[in-house]
Scaffold this active site. Structure first.
Site, PDB file in Angstrom:
ATOM      1  N   CYS A  27      11.795 -14.783   1.653  1.00  0.00           N
ATOM      2  CA  CYS A  27      12.699 -13.862   0.978  1.00  0.00           C
ATOM      3  C   CYS A  27      12.412 -12.466   1.519  1.00  0.00           C
ATOM      4  CB  CYS A  27      12.533 -13.939  -0.542  1.00  0.00           C
ATOM      5  SG  CYS A  27      10.848 -13.642  -1.117  1.00  0.00           S
ATOM      6  N   HIS A 561     -17.700 -10.846   8.460  1.00  0.00           N
ATOM      7  CA  HIS A 561     -16.771 -11.081   9.575  1.00  0.00           C
ATOM      8  C   HIS A 561     -17.484 -10.718  10.876  1.00  0.00           C
ATOM      9  CE1 HIS A 561     -13.225 -10.876  12.147  1.00  0.00           C
ATOM     10  NE2 HIS A 561     -12.522 -11.439  11.170  1.00  0.00           N
TER      11      HIS A 561
END
Length: 639
Positions: A27, A561
């Site tokens: 959308c 990370h």
């Protein structure tokens, strides 16, 4: 590499891979997956991706909120990941629906039918609104050639809306899309208007609300012709019925003649029955829906507006707003305007009013970097970045935006503002309040007043009470530096990697340096190993081994990370020693990696260590040391 190629690959991998995807649509801000097994999707890892705002599960859909770039990300997934777009249902889709509630099935149906056309639907509405506005202001002659051309551009989609919806419904109900479009085209066949303009043969149901003139008969059976231009319900119901008929003929007709004989039989049965039965019944049903909606509104317009406006953002979060879309379109088709669903109009402006207050008050650069684009998107009606990035994580301010939105909804009802066409959102919705029949600008001016009041109220509610969490934490931390005090609870996280300490602001990636993913610190590793910073559970372990997520026994959510863009190495030079879901002890080896080889491959190895649920803490205080050894104190979180 294309701009969103890596993000597309990561998203597909983290939703469980291509084989776990039943269908994909999007959308304005969200990728909407239908998954075979949502348990395979890694929610936290997806939320941690740069470019992903959050993840929402609703109505049988797994929604990945992207923001304004969703169309580009969707196109990249379709192009590079081998996943069919447009929401086509696979055979497994029926099985996926078995556990869905009736409400979920309805929302899934409505969103599946309307999502693909919303962009063009809104654009056409904006053109119609702009044409009405220019005519009302005497900038163009309402009867001149320019106005006529603009009317053609704006009206074309709406006139043939049954054809458009027939196509999207065919995707949902698994009917040949061109056969479905032929059914939709029959509803707006030009000769029908000419036939209806002649004298009727007789009238059926005379004296009732369903009185209908009969102009023609088919095989001696009366045909109730109606005007289906711009209608919503008849086309969808007709295609649902057509899909059943088509599937029946596909089962009984020999394969050798299926190619042309199935559509021949389908159209010969479906179109007459649609014009004689399905269309009239669906039209009457639409009129009843419109009458029911208007009856609810008439009980107390202001209370209806207060309710819809106040809860609209919650409806959007859970995808329930899709249930209102057909009501709005049906009201416009039946009455020429909608006075009910339009009461949600002020919600957008209430939201950005709160965001602006936070933007002005905050000293947190990470929050500022989120608030600026969220505010700009909200001006144009896209509020998901504001909701998920700014107000919802700070629950009080989300509630304040709902209060202001409720007041805006009540004002829409009080001023009797009607929307005459479905158009743009935010400031682009103003022209949709212009009555195209009379050129009356009162609704547009009142809409501007409502948006201003909603915006100012949201701002005034949030501005005086907002306190920057980081500022509160600093002032509190000053009074609790004595190790013996128990005024606050603290958790100390040990260094998972040994090496040189690097401020987060110096990390060469905006998602980390701006603090978007959470506060913390980074380390330039001197050794190739990562250990647990505390007793914890492994919540996320990337398949490539370059990143790991943990939640400590005391509740801190940690992301480690290793390096920048090292996901591109696809696991090369990384070796994990734990599994997702495993309990680990402080200092336990989690991952081994080869720093020098990673550098030789062209990737920085600077390793951020983040507290991703920073908003749950008063402060996140990193060490001030220049270098650090494994298991030394690295970060203090104040609960």
């Amino acid at each position: 590499m294309r701009k969103y190629e890596l993000l597309a690959a990561d998203i597909v991998k983290l939703v469980g891979g291509k084989d776990n995807v039943i269908s994909l649509t999007h959308c304005i801000t969200r990728l909407r997956f239908r998954l075979k097994d949502e348990g395979k999707a890694q929610d936290d890892a997806l939320k941690a991706l740069s470019g992903v705002v959050t993840v929402v599960k609703n109505a049988g859909q797994y929604q990945v909120v992207i923001g304004n770039a969703v169309g580009d990300v969707y196109d990249e997934i379709v192009a590079s990941q081998g996943i069919e777009g447009a929401g086509g249902a696979a055979a497994d889709d029926d099985g996926a629906k078995k556990d869905m509630s009736l409400l979920d099935r309805f929302i899934d149906l409505v969103s599946g039918v309307f999502q693909p056309v919303l962009g063009v639907l809104a654009a056409s509405g904006m053109i119609k609104g702009l044409t009405a506005l220019l005519g009302a202001l005497s900038i163009i002659d309402p009867k001149g050639g320019t106005a006529q051309m603009m009317n053609i551009v704006g009206d074309a989609f709406f006139f043939f809306l049954p054809v458009m919806l027939a196509y999207t419904a065919a995707k949902k109900f698994r009917m040949n899309p061109f056969a479905a479009m032929t059914v939709g085209a029959a509803l707006v066949y030009p000769s029908l208007a000419q036939i209806m303009g002649g004298a009727p043969l007789y009238t059926l149901f005379a004296g009732t609300p369903f009185a209908s003139a009969v102009h023609i008969e088919f095989l001696g059976i009366p045909v109730l012709l109606m005007n289906y231009a711009s209608s919503v319900i008849p086309a969808i119901v007709a295609v649902y019925f057509g899909a059943k008929v088509e599937h029946f003929f596909a089962r009984v007709i020999p394969t050798v003649i299926k190619g042309f004989f199935v559509p021949f039989c389908t159209l010969l049965v479906v179109i007459p029955l649609t014009l004689m039965v399905v269309g009239p019944v669906a039209t009457w049903a639409g009129q009843l829906v419109g009458a029911a909606a208007m009856a609810i509104y008439d009980v107390s317009p202001v209370i209806s507006g207060l309710f819809i406006g106040g809860f609209w953002q919650i409806f959007v979060m859970f995808g329930l707003h899709w249930g209102f879309v057909p009501v709005m379109l049906n009201n416009i088709a039946v009455y020429g305007y909608d006075p009910l669903v339009v009461t949600m109009f002020g919600a957008t402006f209430a939201q950005i009013g709160v965001v602006l207050a936070i933007l002005i008050r905050t000293k947190d650069q990470g929050l500022r970097s989120l608030s600026i684009p969220a505010f700009i998107s909200g001006v144009f009606g896209v509020t998901e970045p504001a909701i998920y990035g700014v107000t919802l994580p700070r629950k009080k301010y989300f509630v304040l935006s709902c209060v202001a939105a409720g007041v805006g909804g009540a004002l829409v009802a009080f001023f009797e503002i009607h929307i005459y066409m479905y158009g743009g959102l935010g400031i682009f919705e103003y022209p949709c309040f212009v009555d195209p029949a009379t050129g009356d600008l009162t609704g547009m001016y009142n809409g501007m007043i409502v948006s201003l009041v909603s915006f100012v109220l949201g701002f005034l509610l949030a501005f005086p009470v907002y306190r920057d969490e980081a500022k509160e934490a600093t002032s509190l931390a000053v009074t609790t530096t004595d190790e013996k005090t128990n005024a606050v609870q603290r958790e100390i996280l040990a260094a998972p990697v040994a090496g040189k300490v690097v401020p987060l602001a110096n990390v060469p990636d905006e998602a980390f340096s701006a603090g978007i993913l959470g506060k913390g610190i980074a380390i330039e590793p001197s050794v190739g190993r990562v250990v647990a910073p505390a007793d914890a559970t492994v919540t996320t372990l990337f398949p490539t081994g370059h990143a790991i997520g943990l939640i400590t026994d005391k509740g801190a959510e940690i992301l480690i990370h290793i390096g920048m863009d090292t996901v591109k190495l696809e696991g090369k030079y990384f070796h994990a020693h734990v599994q997702q879901g495993e309990k680990v002890k402080k200092g336990q080896l989690l991952i081994e990696f080869e720093p020098e080889k990673i550098k030789e491959a062209g990737y920085p190895v600077v390793t951020p260590v983040l507290v991703t649920n920073t908003a749950s803490y008063l402060d996140v205080v990193p060490t001030e040391a220049g270098t650090i050894a494994e298991n030394e104190n690295l970060i203090t979180v104040v609960a």
